[in-house]
Scaffold this active site. Structure first.
Site, PDB file in Angstrom:
ATOM      1  CB  ALA A  63     -26.858 -97.328 -86.029  1.00 57.37           C
ATOM      2  N   GLY A 108     -30.352 -98.781 -82.393  1.00 54.96           N
ATOM      3  CA  GLY A 108     -29.555-100.005 -82.442  1.00 54.96           C
ATOM      4  C   GLY A 108     -29.110-100.472 -81.062  1.00 54.96           C
ATOM      5  CD  GLU A 111     -32.974-101.990 -83.890  1.00 56.50           C
ATOM      6  OE1 GLU A 111     -32.053-101.166 -84.079  1.00 56.50           O
ATOM      7  OE2 GLU A 111     -33.754-102.349 -84.791  1.00 56.50           O
ATOM      8  CD  GLU A 131     -34.351 -97.045 -84.768  1.00 57.72           C
ATOM      9  OE1 GLU A 131     -35.367 -96.798 -84.070  1.00 57.72           O
ATOM     10  OE2 GLU A 131     -33.520 -97.908 -84.450  1.00 57.72           O
TER      11      GLU A 131
HETATM   12  N1  DAK Z   1     -24.611 -91.554 -83.540  1.00 56.77           N
HETATM   13  C1  DAK Z   1     -23.562 -90.708 -83.552  1.00 56.77           C
HETATM   14  N2  DAK Z   1     -23.279 -89.857 -82.570  1.00 56.77           N
HETATM   15  C2  DAK Z   1     -24.102 -89.842 -81.510  1.00 56.77           C
HETATM   16  C3  DAK Z   1     -25.231 -90.663 -81.415  1.00 56.77           C
HETATM   17  C4  DAK Z   1     -25.486 -91.569 -82.492  1.00 56.77           C
HETATM   18  N3  DAK Z   1     -26.493 -92.449 -82.489  1.00 56.77           N
HETATM   19  N4  DAK Z   1     -25.853 -90.402 -80.246  1.00 56.77           N
HETATM   20  C5  DAK Z   1     -25.131 -89.444 -79.638  1.00 56.77           C
HETATM   21  N5  DAK Z   1     -24.074 -89.105 -80.388  1.00 56.77           N
HETATM   22  C6  DAK Z   1     -23.040 -88.129 -80.098  1.00 56.77           C
HETATM   23  C7  DAK Z   1     -23.596 -86.720 -80.239  1.00 56.77           C
HETATM   24  O1  DAK Z   1     -23.569 -86.298 -81.594  1.00 56.77           O
HETATM   25  C8  DAK Z   1     -22.606 -85.957 -79.359  1.00 56.77           C
HETATM   26  O2  DAK Z   1     -21.412 -85.780 -80.098  1.00 56.77           O
HETATM   27  P1  DAK Z   1     -20.628 -84.333 -80.044  1.00 56.77           P
HETATM   28  O3  DAK Z   1     -21.628 -83.308 -80.479  1.00 56.77           O
HETATM   29  O4  DAK Z   1     -20.225 -84.199 -78.586  1.00 56.77           O
HETATM   30  O5  DAK Z   1     -19.483 -84.548 -80.980  1.00 56.77           O
HETATM   31  C9  DAK Z   1     -22.278 -86.934 -78.237  1.00 56.77           C
HETATM   32  O6  DAK Z   1     -22.667 -88.240 -78.714  1.00 56.77           O
HETATM   33  C10 DAK Z   1     -23.076 -86.671 -76.974  1.00 56.77           C
HETATM   34  O7  DAK Z   1     -24.426 -86.574 -77.350  1.00 56.77           O
HETATM   35  P2  DAK Z   1     -25.342 -85.296 -76.946  1.00 56.77           P
HETATM   36  O8  DAK Z   1     -24.531 -84.068 -76.854  1.00 56.77           O
HETATM   37  O9  DAK Z   1     -26.502 -85.300 -77.891  1.00 56.77           O
HETATM   38  O10 DAK Z   1     -25.790 -85.725 -75.470  1.00 56.77           O
HETATM   39  P3  DAK Z   1     -27.153 -85.359 -74.721  1.00 56.77           P
HETATM   40  O11 DAK Z   1     -26.983 -85.827 -73.322  1.00 56.77           O
HETATM   41  O12 DAK Z   1     -27.530 -83.932 -74.965  1.00 56.77           O
HETATM   42  O13 DAK Z   1     -28.268 -86.270 -75.451  1.00 56.77           O
HETATM   43  C11 DAK Z   1     -29.124 -88.316 -76.432  1.00 56.77           C
HETATM   44  C12 DAK Z   1     -28.183 -87.653 -75.369  1.00 56.77           C
HETATM   45  C13 DAK Z   1     -28.867 -89.839 -76.382  1.00 56.77           C
HETATM   46  C14 DAK Z   1     -30.590 -88.040 -76.033  1.00 56.77           C
HETATM   47  C15 DAK Z   1     -28.844 -87.715 -77.836  1.00 56.77           C
HETATM   48  O14 DAK Z   1     -27.444 -87.833 -78.081  1.00 56.77           O
HETATM   49  C16 DAK Z   1     -29.544 -88.427 -78.945  1.00 56.77           C
HETATM   50  O15 DAK Z   1     -30.745 -88.215 -79.173  1.00 56.77           O
HETATM   51  N6  DAK Z   1     -28.784 -89.247 -79.712  1.00 56.77           N
HETATM   52  C17 DAK Z   1     -29.296 -89.887 -80.910  1.00 56.77           C
HETATM   53  C18 DAK Z   1     -30.059 -91.092 -80.504  1.00 56.77           C
HETATM   54  C19 DAK Z   1     -30.648 -91.764 -81.708  1.00 56.77           C
HETATM   55  O16 DAK Z   1     -31.408 -91.196 -82.484  1.00 56.77           O
HETATM   56  N7  DAK Z   1     -30.274 -93.030 -81.813  1.00 56.77           N
HETATM   57  C20 DAK Z   1     -30.802 -93.882 -82.846  1.00 56.77           C
HETATM   58  C21 DAK Z   1     -29.820 -93.889 -83.966  1.00 56.77           C
HETATM   59  S1  DAK Z   1     -30.532 -94.659 -85.356  1.00 56.77           S
HETATM   60  C22 DAK Z   1     -29.026 -98.932 -90.336  1.00 56.77           C
HETATM   61  C23 DAK Z   1     -29.361-100.020 -89.602  1.00 56.77           C
HETATM   62  C24 DAK Z   1     -29.752 -99.854 -88.305  1.00 56.77           C
HETATM   63  C25 DAK Z   1     -29.892 -98.617 -87.760  1.00 56.77           C
HETATM   64  C26 DAK Z   1     -29.547 -97.570 -88.507  1.00 56.77           C
HETATM   65  C27 DAK Z   1     -29.118 -97.727 -89.755  1.00 56.77           C
HETATM   66  N8  DAK Z   1     -28.630 -99.006 -91.658  1.00 56.77           N
HETATM   67  C28 DAK Z   1     -29.106-100.075 -92.437  1.00 56.77           C
HETATM   68  C29 DAK Z   1     -27.860 -97.920 -92.236  1.00 56.77           C
HETATM   69  C30 DAK Z   1     -30.311 -98.358 -86.440  1.00 56.77           C
HETATM   70  C31 DAK Z   1     -30.729 -97.062 -86.224  1.00 56.77           C
HETATM   71  C32 DAK Z   1     -30.282 -96.304 -85.099  1.00 56.77           C
HETATM   72  O17 DAK Z   1     -29.751 -96.779 -84.142  1.00 56.77           O
END
Ligand code: DAK
Length: 257
Positions: A63, A108, A111, A131
């Site tokens: 997400a 997400g 998921e 998360e």
């Molecule tokens: N959201 C937004 N931007 C993201 C992102 C994400 N999930 N993942 C990556 N990006 C963006 C980065 O910010 C970066 O943007 P810029 O800085 O270039 O503008 C770009 O994608 C490239 O990422 P990196 O520079 O970080 O690339 P790396 O190769 O160094 O690292 C990585 C890749 C996948 C390991 C890293 O980007 C990372 O850790 N990303 C976050 C992964 C993460 O934590 N995903 C889970 C998100 S939480 C909800 C319901 C459901 C959910 C949430 C809320 N609500 C009820 C509100 C579900 C939760 C999730 O999915």
């Protein structure tokens, strides 16, 4: 924001295409995905779907953290519900869906892959539910579907630590059915989907529906509770801190106890 769709004979290939954010899902992206899924599901010429991500790095990095950063609990609940709606659509629509996981499937993204009927991945795939490292918990069905796809112990380890599983571990745990090289992945996924699309549509849909009952339990109740608990996470400072730290590219400073 884009979700592409293309036809390969009786297979519709749907591609999350927001490469600059590793195909992370904003609300608009979720809407577009739902639209594409419904388009494919209502097309009688489509017998199976392949869901994948654009580019060499990611299926979907989850997400959109930028969108969630300042969410109120009510907004978080609405976003969780949208994610659940789309994951439930994938799981329950008549047309079988094969996830072709080409790189990161995080949060997400993992998921959405879990909602698909069959998963295959490239050898550079990484699966995780990170998360907890953002001060929240899986919100699009992960607390229920990961355990059902693998085992409760493996799911708890993944969800409580946020660690990533590589392709070989995902294969060993039953999270994916096959691992291919990145070059092979799409052809193999389409081949698998085509072998499903060749089967009679009514029987395939009915078989899918029945297989979905295999693990029993009141999943609807559990998923509803997941939405409530997810929304609650947005009342905590750790959610703000976890997401701020990610976006500021620093280590989070979580409260303890
Ligand atoms: N959201 C937004 N931007 C993201 C992102 C994400 N999930 N993942 C990556 N990006 C963006 C980065 O910010 C970066 O943007 P810029 O800085 O270039 O503008 C770009 O994608 C490239 O990422 P990196 O520079 O970080 O690339 P790396 O190769 O160094 O690292 C990585 C890749 C996948 C390991 C890293 O980007 C990372 O850790 N990303 C976050 C992964 C993460 O934590 N995903 C889970 C998100 S939480 C909800 C319901 C459901 C959910 C949430 C809320 N609500 C009820 C509100 C579900 C939760 C999730 O999915």
């Amino acid at each position: 924001m884009a979700v592409d769709i293309e036809r390969r004979d009786a297979v519709a290939v749907i591609t999350l295409n927001r490469q600059e954010a590793l195909n992370a899902m904003s609300p608009e992206q979720l809407d577009a995905l739902e639209e594409r899924l419904r388009e494919a599901d209502t097309d009688p010429a489509v017998g199976a779907i392949v869901l994948t991500g654009a580019g060499p790095k990611a299926f979907c990095a989850g997400a959109d953290i930028g969108h969630m950063r300042e969410a109120t609990p009510d907004e978080a609940r609405a976003f969780a519900r949208r994610g659940h709606d789309v994951a439930d659509l994938i799981e329950h629509m008549d047309t079988p869906v094969v996830a072709a996981v080409n790189g990161y499937a995080l949060g997400g993204g993992c998921e959405m892959a879990l909602a698909c009927d069959v998963r295959v991945c490239s050898d550079n795939a990484r699966f995780s539910q990170p998360e907890i490292t953002l001060g929240i918990l899986p919100g699009w069905g992960g607390t229920q579907r990961l355990a059902r796809a693998t085992s409760l112990g493996f799911a708890k380890e993944m969800i409580l630590t946020g660690r990533a599983a590589k392709a070989d571990e995902a294969l060993a745990k039953g999270l994916v059915n096959h691992v291919y090289t990145a070059d092979e992945l799409m052809d193999k996924a389409v081949e698998l989907a085509a072998s499903i699309a060749r089967q009679p549509a009514w029987a395939a849909a009915a078989a899918k529906r029945m297989c979905n009952l295999a693990l029993g339990g009141d999943k609807a109740e559990a998923l509803a509770r997941e939405v409530d608990t997810f929304a609650l996470a947005f009342t905590t400072p750790d959610q703000r801190e976890g997401m701020a730290a990610f976006l500021d590219k620093r280590t989070p400073n979580f409260s303890r106890g």
